[in-house]
Design an enzyme around this catalytic site. Structure first.
Site, PDB file in Angstrom:
ATOM      1  N   ALA A  66       0.820  -1.199   0.000  1.00 51.16           N
ATOM      2  CA  ALA A  66       0.000   0.000   0.000  1.00 51.16           C
ATOM      3  C   ALA A  66       0.859   1.255   0.000  1.00 51.16           C
ATOM      4  O   ALA A  66       1.980   1.265   0.515  1.00 51.16           O
ATOM      5  CB  ALA A  66      -0.935   0.011   1.210  1.00 51.16           C
ATOM      6  N   GLY A 117       1.532  -5.826   1.179  1.00 50.96           N
ATOM      7  CA  GLY A 117       0.427  -6.109   0.274  1.00 50.96           C
ATOM      8  C   GLY A 117       0.847  -6.860  -0.971  1.00 50.96           C
ATOM      9  O   GLY A 117       0.058  -7.625  -1.542  1.00 50.96           O
ATOM     10  N   GLU A 120       0.780 -10.347   0.005  1.00 51.45           N
ATOM     11  CA  GLU A 120      -0.608 -10.777   0.142  1.00 51.45           C
ATOM     12  C   GLU A 120      -1.235 -11.084  -1.220  1.00 51.45           C
ATOM     13  O   GLU A 120      -1.997 -12.048  -1.353  1.00 51.45           O
ATOM     14  CB  GLU A 120      -1.412  -9.710   0.885  1.00 51.45           C
ATOM     15  CG  GLU A 120      -1.007  -9.601   2.347  1.00 51.45           C
ATOM     16  CD  GLU A 120      -1.774  -8.554   3.113  1.00 51.45           C
ATOM     17  OE1 GLU A 120      -2.618  -8.934   3.941  1.00 51.45           O
ATOM     18  OE2 GLU A 120      -1.532  -7.353   2.887  1.00 51.45           O
ATOM     19  N   GLU A 139       4.250  -5.861   7.663  1.00 51.00           N
ATOM     20  CA  GLU A 139       3.440  -4.777   8.209  1.00 51.00           C
ATOM     21  C   GLU A 139       3.708  -4.486   9.681  1.00 51.00           C
ATOM     22  O   GLU A 139       3.623  -3.322  10.119  1.00 51.00           O
ATOM     23  CB  GLU A 139       1.947  -5.098   8.026  1.00 51.00           C
ATOM     24  CG  GLU A 139       1.452  -5.007   6.586  1.00 51.00           C
ATOM     25  CD  GLU A 139       1.576  -6.320   5.813  1.00 51.00           C
ATOM     26  OE1 GLU A 139       0.952  -6.442   4.757  1.00 51.00           O
ATOM     27  OE2 GLU A 139       2.322  -7.218   6.274  1.00 51.00           O
TER      28      GLU A 139
END
Length: 268
Positions: A66, A117, A120, A139
């Site tokens: 992100a 991300g 992910e 994170e």
């Protein structure tokens, strides 16, 4: 259909090669999430698309995670609006879950860093073939938690003990380390990534891909995800009430170590 952050090439044997192209860093943005959602909707109904490859047009990143500056701005904007950050995380979860539930095989071709991300998104794919960079759910080093399905998919893939270790310590694994523990399917040399991925994709495309989709659906039924994703999104939002993301993200942007102990030390 034209996409602002994706380059789509239809290759032989039903392989669809998708390069993520979201400069400057290939960060996950609203535009990229929207484009992925629209592309998957388009391809779900196209039976000529037998295998999907998600790759990157960026020289150093698969997907950078992100946009942290945007995240901090949004946190301020949404202050006092209970559920707004949770809803934003849930939106990303839904699109990544669409990748995971795509009714034919999906391969992540990783030639650069896949952190946060980006990891992910790779975890949402059925296979991960990696040629360089590092991969991991980082994170917690920012005072956050994975919010796009990472806590759920890494645990399902590697087991609770290994997932806990990797997430708590925000470990960044090389391709060899990731292959050893099963986080990536195969580690390859950088100059052979496209060749290896295409060979793998074509091998899949020659098989019963629609049966694979039904098998995937049955496999998913053994690992209920919905409740875990809800808790993940809620707890992702709750991290902002701890104060830790303010320090973690500031430290990352300033290229210095985060000092999560400073408030405790000051009160001691």
């Amino acid at each position: 259909m034209a996409y602002s952050t994706l380059r789509v090439d239809r290759l032989d044997r039903g392989v669809v090669w998708v390069d993520i192209d979201n400069p400057p860093a290939n960060a996950i943005s609203d535009a990229l999430v929207d484009d992925l959602d629209a592309l998957l909707l388009e391809l779900e109904g196209d039976k000529s698309a037998r295998v999907i490859v998600l790759a990157s047009a960026h020289p150093k990143n698969f997907v950078a995670g992100a946009d942290l500056k945007m995240m901090t701005q949004n946190a301020s904007k949404y202050a006092g609006q209970g559920g707004a950050i949770r809803d934003a995380a849930s939106r990303m979860q839904r699109v990544f879950d669409r990748v995971a539930k795509f009714p034919r095989p999906v391969i992540a071709a990783i030639h650069g860093h896949a952190l946060g991300g980006g990891c992910e998104l790779a975890l949402a794919c059925d296979f991960r073939i990696m040629s360089g960079g590092t991969i991991g759910l980082t994170e917690v080093s920012l005072g956050l938690i994975p919010g796009a399905g990472g806590t759920q998919r890494m645990t399902a893939l590697l087991g609770r003990a290994k997932a806990t270790e990797l997430i708590f310590f925000a470990k960044r694994l090389t391709k060899e380390e990731a292959e050893t523990i099963g986080l990536v399917t195969k580690a390859v040399e950088p100059d052979r990534l496209r060749e290896e991925v295409l060979a793998f994709a074509e091998s899949l495309s020659e098989r019963a891909v629609f049966a694979m989709g039904l098998a995937k659906q049955a496999i998913d039924a053994a690992i209920p995800l919905e409740g875990g994703l809800r808790v993940e999104a809620e707890n992702f939002e709750r991290t902002f009430s701890t104060g830790e993301p303010l320090e973690g993200i500031a430290a990352f942007l300033q290229k210095r170590p985060a000092k999560f102990l400073k408030d405790t030390a000051a009160k001691a």
